[in-house]
Design an enzyme around this catalytic site. Structure first.
Site, PDB file in Angstrom:
ATOM      1  N   GLY A   1      21.115  13.226  55.740  1.00  0.00           N
ATOM      2  CA  GLY A   1      22.231  13.518  54.678  1.00  0.00           C
ATOM      3  C   GLY A   1      22.377  14.768  54.106  1.00  0.00           C
ATOM      4  O   GLY A   1      21.897  15.936  54.295  1.00  0.00           O
TER       5      GLY A   1
ATOM      6  N   ASN B   1      17.109  14.803  45.133  1.00  0.00           N
ATOM      7  CA  ASN B   1      18.172  14.215  45.785  1.00  0.00           C
ATOM      8  C   ASN B   1      18.059  12.873  46.265  1.00  0.00           C
ATOM      9  O   ASN B   1      18.972  12.063  46.260  1.00  0.00           O
ATOM     10  CB  ASN B   1      18.344  15.199  47.061  1.00  0.00           C
ATOM     11  CG  ASN B   1      19.096  14.516  48.101  1.00  0.00           C
ATOM     12  OD1 ASN B   1      20.699  14.326  47.977  1.00  0.00           O
ATOM     13  ND2 ASN B   1      18.616  13.936  49.287  1.00  0.00           N
TER      14      ASN B   1
ATOM     15  N   TYR C   1      24.156   1.208  40.701  1.00  0.00           N
ATOM     16  CA  TYR C   1      24.213   2.556  40.993  1.00  0.00           C
ATOM     17  C   TYR C   1      24.652   3.462  39.975  1.00  0.00           C
ATOM     18  O   TYR C   1      24.275   4.592  39.541  1.00  0.00           O
ATOM     19  CB  TYR C   1      25.024   2.541  42.261  1.00  0.00           C
ATOM     20  CG  TYR C   1      25.109   3.812  43.034  1.00  0.00           C
ATOM     21  CD1 TYR C   1      23.926   4.366  43.604  1.00  0.00           C
ATOM     22  CD2 TYR C   1      26.111   4.648  42.793  1.00  0.00           C
ATOM     23  CE1 TYR C   1      23.918   5.802  44.044  1.00  0.00           C
ATOM     24  CE2 TYR C   1      26.217   5.964  43.434  1.00  0.00           C
ATOM     25  CZ  TYR C   1      24.952   6.385  44.068  1.00  0.00           C
ATOM     26  OH  TYR C   1      25.122   7.768  44.588  1.00  0.00           O
TER      27      TYR C   1
HETATM   28  N1  LIG Z   1      26.921   9.832  50.408  1.00  0.00           N
HETATM   29  C1  LIG Z   1      27.853  10.070  49.484  1.00  0.00           C
HETATM   30  O1  LIG Z   1      28.836   9.543  49.580  1.00  0.00           O
HETATM   31  C2  LIG Z   1      27.069  10.331  48.070  1.00  0.00           C
HETATM   32  C3  LIG Z   1      27.875  10.156  47.061  1.00  0.00           C
HETATM   33  C4  LIG Z   1      27.593  10.835  45.663  1.00  0.00           C
HETATM   34  C5  LIG Z   1      26.226  10.728  45.581  1.00  0.00           C
HETATM   35  N2  LIG Z   1      25.211  10.520  46.680  1.00  0.00           N
HETATM   36  C6  LIG Z   1      24.012  10.833  46.360  1.00  0.00           C
HETATM   37  O2  LIG Z   1      23.450  12.149  47.300  1.00  0.00           O
HETATM   38  C7  LIG Z   1      21.874  11.619  47.322  1.00  0.00           C
HETATM   39  C8  LIG Z   1      21.719  11.827  48.726  1.00  0.00           C
HETATM   40  O3  LIG Z   1      22.330  10.749  49.860  1.00  0.00           O
HETATM   41  P1  LIG Z   1      22.996  10.700  51.083  1.00  0.00           P
HETATM   42  O4  LIG Z   1      24.223  10.546  51.276  1.00  0.00           O
HETATM   43  O5  LIG Z   1      22.434  11.948  51.591  1.00  0.00           O
HETATM   44  O6  LIG Z   1      22.299   9.530  51.595  1.00  0.00           O
HETATM   45  P2  LIG Z   1      21.195   9.271  52.700  1.00  0.00           P
HETATM   46  O7  LIG Z   1      20.862   7.842  52.629  1.00  0.00           O
HETATM   47  O8  LIG Z   1      21.523   9.971  53.956  1.00  0.00           O
HETATM   48  O9  LIG Z   1      19.928  10.147  52.247  1.00  0.00           O
HETATM   49  C9  LIG Z   1      18.958   9.705  51.214  1.00  0.00           C
HETATM   50  C10 LIG Z   1      17.740  10.186  51.510  1.00  0.00           C
HETATM   51  O10 LIG Z   1      16.773   9.846  50.454  1.00  0.00           O
HETATM   52  C11 LIG Z   1      15.414   9.100  51.028  1.00  0.00           C
HETATM   53  N3  LIG Z   1      15.042   8.107  50.017  1.00  0.00           N
HETATM   54  C12 LIG Z   1      15.634   6.967  49.679  1.00  0.00           C
HETATM   55  N4  LIG Z   1      14.835   6.297  48.593  1.00  0.00           N
HETATM   56  C13 LIG Z   1      13.558   7.076  48.792  1.00  0.00           C
HETATM   57  C14 LIG Z   1      12.189   6.931  48.501  1.00  0.00           C
HETATM   58  N5  LIG Z   1      11.963   5.867  47.520  1.00  0.00           N
HETATM   59  N6  LIG Z   1      11.136   7.941  48.570  1.00  0.00           N
HETATM   60  C15 LIG Z   1      11.641   8.980  49.242  1.00  0.00           C
HETATM   61  N7  LIG Z   1      12.785   9.133  49.942  1.00  0.00           N
HETATM   62  C16 LIG Z   1      13.662   8.289  49.563  1.00  0.00           C
HETATM   63  C17 LIG Z   1      15.973   8.429  52.343  1.00  0.00           C
HETATM   64  O11 LIG Z   1      15.144   8.112  53.228  1.00  0.00           O
HETATM   65  C18 LIG Z   1      17.265   9.268  52.819  1.00  0.00           C
HETATM   66  O12 LIG Z   1      16.715  10.322  53.636  1.00  0.00           O
HETATM   67  C19 LIG Z   1      21.692  10.458  46.818  1.00  0.00           C
HETATM   68  O13 LIG Z   1      21.059  10.320  45.600  1.00  0.00           O
HETATM   69  C20 LIG Z   1      23.105   9.641  46.816  1.00  0.00           C
HETATM   70  O14 LIG Z   1      23.034   8.645  45.455  1.00  0.00           O
HETATM   71  C21 LIG Z   1      25.839  10.362  47.653  1.00  0.00           C
END
Ligand SMILES: NC(=O)c1ccc[n+]([C@@H]2O[C@H](COP(=O)([O-])OP(=O)(O)OC[C@H]3O[C@@H](n4cnc5c(N)ncnc54)[C@H](O)[C@@H]3O)[C@@H](O)[C@H]2O)c1
Length: 502
Positions: free
Chosen positions: A274, A338, A402
């Protein structure tokens, strides 16, 4: 050939914006009441056509609209920058003083937006209103000026809503204290005091406000207020930590590649997928060496070295990440916090385990890693970007753990901007809205209520991409954001600023 109007272009921020536009090849119509007559000059790859102009005069706008229409056929961008400053407190303000400021700052902005909307082609355009941090907090001692900036902020939001259907993006920037003639009425002593009140301990240069990333705010599809040197704001979406779809691939299709991070080093958490993956790849593509950290080895399989498979929630995680970064890089220029997990539950339905899991990764792990990384961040010049969420800024049903975690991360961002600026470290955040990860795509397809609440009400009616967010993160790390700290950049298609009727 792109065509842009910049008002108040004789000096300060307006002149810097006009020069920047022209240097990138645009034709700039630079308007200012202190210009004499009309003149044209080639500047950079473009040209600047200067004309004497009063933004508060409707007839002047009619004349310039006719000229743009005849010579260029259309307008791509308007920067409403002209303003007057009146350092008079509320109790001493006169009707004439109030009216003069209102005419230039408010009426001028309205007339400009109206003229620009009529000149913009069906594929749209971009309007950027130059506001002020006085329009966010209110300055004492400059009643008319400060309140006019509040009004411009309101006009920006309403116009963004109304013009979204015509593909016209409307945004505002909120400069803090900028070293321009507008501050000239202050004594040297006052200026020193003002600078000392800024965490970065200096006034901004006009070029920092003009930075090509300011018009770029609109290009990144953010209906947003961008605060330059100041603080706050955020948002988000979810996904279930237990479930995940195939990995998304990132790429910068069709965008000219820059090399803003040549020789720089970065640590990106959650880099296997992501937003984290898109960010790591773009940093690498622009010259940085990136330590990619993720708890899932499969996700990291295709990432280039260095990479580290580790659960951020583990006790030894910060020490191991820091040791790896130190051994590989020596010092770290950018830390991107992130990694995150979702908690899409009402508080009443949230178990202790869920609360601990969400707070443990989204807040505690980010705090611990940041703390332990501090001695190894480049000083001055290091930066931290936290990935927050729109849900950290407003209430949204059934997402208590969250939302609370992301609100905490937003506040940590503001707090650290105060604490770390003395060391020359900037701390900012992005607040994504709905970003297209596989699990979100699934929810979008299956949950009509969610679709309506999160997408159909978004002024830019689409979900975001990981690349949209990566672009914002790179901007906050990069050379155009050197006077930005404590800022939370919404990357949400305008959802927080101006929800529209579905
Ligand atoms: N996708 C959305 O709509 C959205 C919206 C707002 C905020 N976010 C934020 O963006 C950030 C990235 O999210 P994304 O959409 O890319 O999601 P995603 O799930 O694709 O990526 C998150 C990554 O974090 C890693 N991760 C999670 N917990 C972990 C841990 N304990 N140790 C190591 N790695 C860990 C996961 O393996 C994954 O690769 C997050 O903080 C999420 O809250 C996402």
């Amino acid at each position: 050939m792109k065509t842009a109007i910049v008002t108040g272009a004789a000096g300060g921020i307006g002149a810097a914006i006009a020069t920047l536009f022209a240097s990138s090849g645009a034709t700039v119509i630079a308007l200012d009441r202190s210009f004499t007559g009309v003149s044209e000059q080639a500047t950079g790859a473009g040209q600047i056509l200067s004309a004497s102009f009063d933004v508060a005069d409707e007839a002047d706008w009619t004349a310039i609209s006719d000229m743009v229409s005849e010579r260029f056929g259309h307008l791509d961008a308007l920067i409403n920058n002209a303003a007057i400053f009146n350092p008079v407190p509320f109790l001493e303000e006169s009707v004439a003083g109030f009216q003069a400021v209102t005419d230039v700052n408010q009426l001028g902005t309205f007339l400009g937006m109206r003229a620009a909307a009529a000149l913009m082609p069906t594929q749209g355009g971009s309007i950027v209103n130059v506001c002020s941090t006085g329009g966010l907090r209110g300055f004492s001692g400059a009643f008319s000026y400060s309140t006019s900036k509040w009004a411009i902020r309101g006009m920006t939001k309403v116009a963004a809503r109304e013009l979204a259907g015509r593909n016209i993006r409307v945004n505002a920037v909120h400069p803090g204290l900028v070293d321009t003639p507008m501050l000239g009425e202050n004594t040297a002593e006052n200026l020193t005091k003002m600078a000392a009140s800024v965490p970065l301990n200096r006034l901004a240069r006009p070029e920092e406000i003009a930075s090509r990333r300011v018009p770029g705010v609109a290009r990144q599809r953010v209906h947003h207020r961008l605060r330059i040197h100041d603080r706050r704001r955020a948002d988000d979406l979810e996904h279930d930590p237990e479930r995940r779809g195939p990995r998304r691939r990132s790429g910068r299709k069709g965008l000219a590649m820059e090399r803003r991070f040549q020789g720089k080093t970065a640590v990106v958490t959650g880099a296997g997928n992501g937003i984290g993956l898109a960010t790591a790849r773009r940093l690498q593509a622009e010259g940085a060496e990136v330590l990619s950290v993720d708890w899932n080895a499969d996700y990291l399989a295709d990432c280039v070295e260095p990479k580290l498979t580790i659960d951020l929630a583990g006790d030894d995680a910060p020490a191991r990440i820091v040791a790896t970064a130190k051994a590989r890089f020596g010092t770290v220029d950018m830390l991107i916090n992130n990694a995150g997990v979702a908690g899409p539950k009402a508080l009443a339905d949230s178990s202790d385990a869920l609360i601990d899991h969400v707070m443990g990764i989204n807040v505690r792990a980010a705090m611990r890693l940041t703390r332990d990384m501090l001695p190894h961040l480049t000083k001055p010049g290091g930066c931290i970007v936290n990935v927050c969420s729109v849900f950290g800024e407003i209430g949204f049903p059934n997402t208590a753990p969250y939302a609370a975690s992301k609100g905490a991360l937003s506040q940590l961002t503001r707090q650290l901007s105060a604490d770390l600026s003395a060391d020359g470290i900037r701390v900012n955040a992005v607040a994504p809205g709905v970003i297209n990860t596989p699990i979100v795509a699934e929810r979008i397809a299956s949950d009509a209520w969610y679709r309506r609440a999160m997408i159909e009400t978004t002024p830019i009616r689409r979900v975001g991409t990981a690349e949209d967010v990566a672009g914002g993160i790179l901007f906050l790390c990069g050379p155009d954001a050197q006077f930005i700290t404590g800022h939370i950049l919404n990357i949400d298609g305008g959802w927080l600023a101006a929800r529209v009727a579905p």
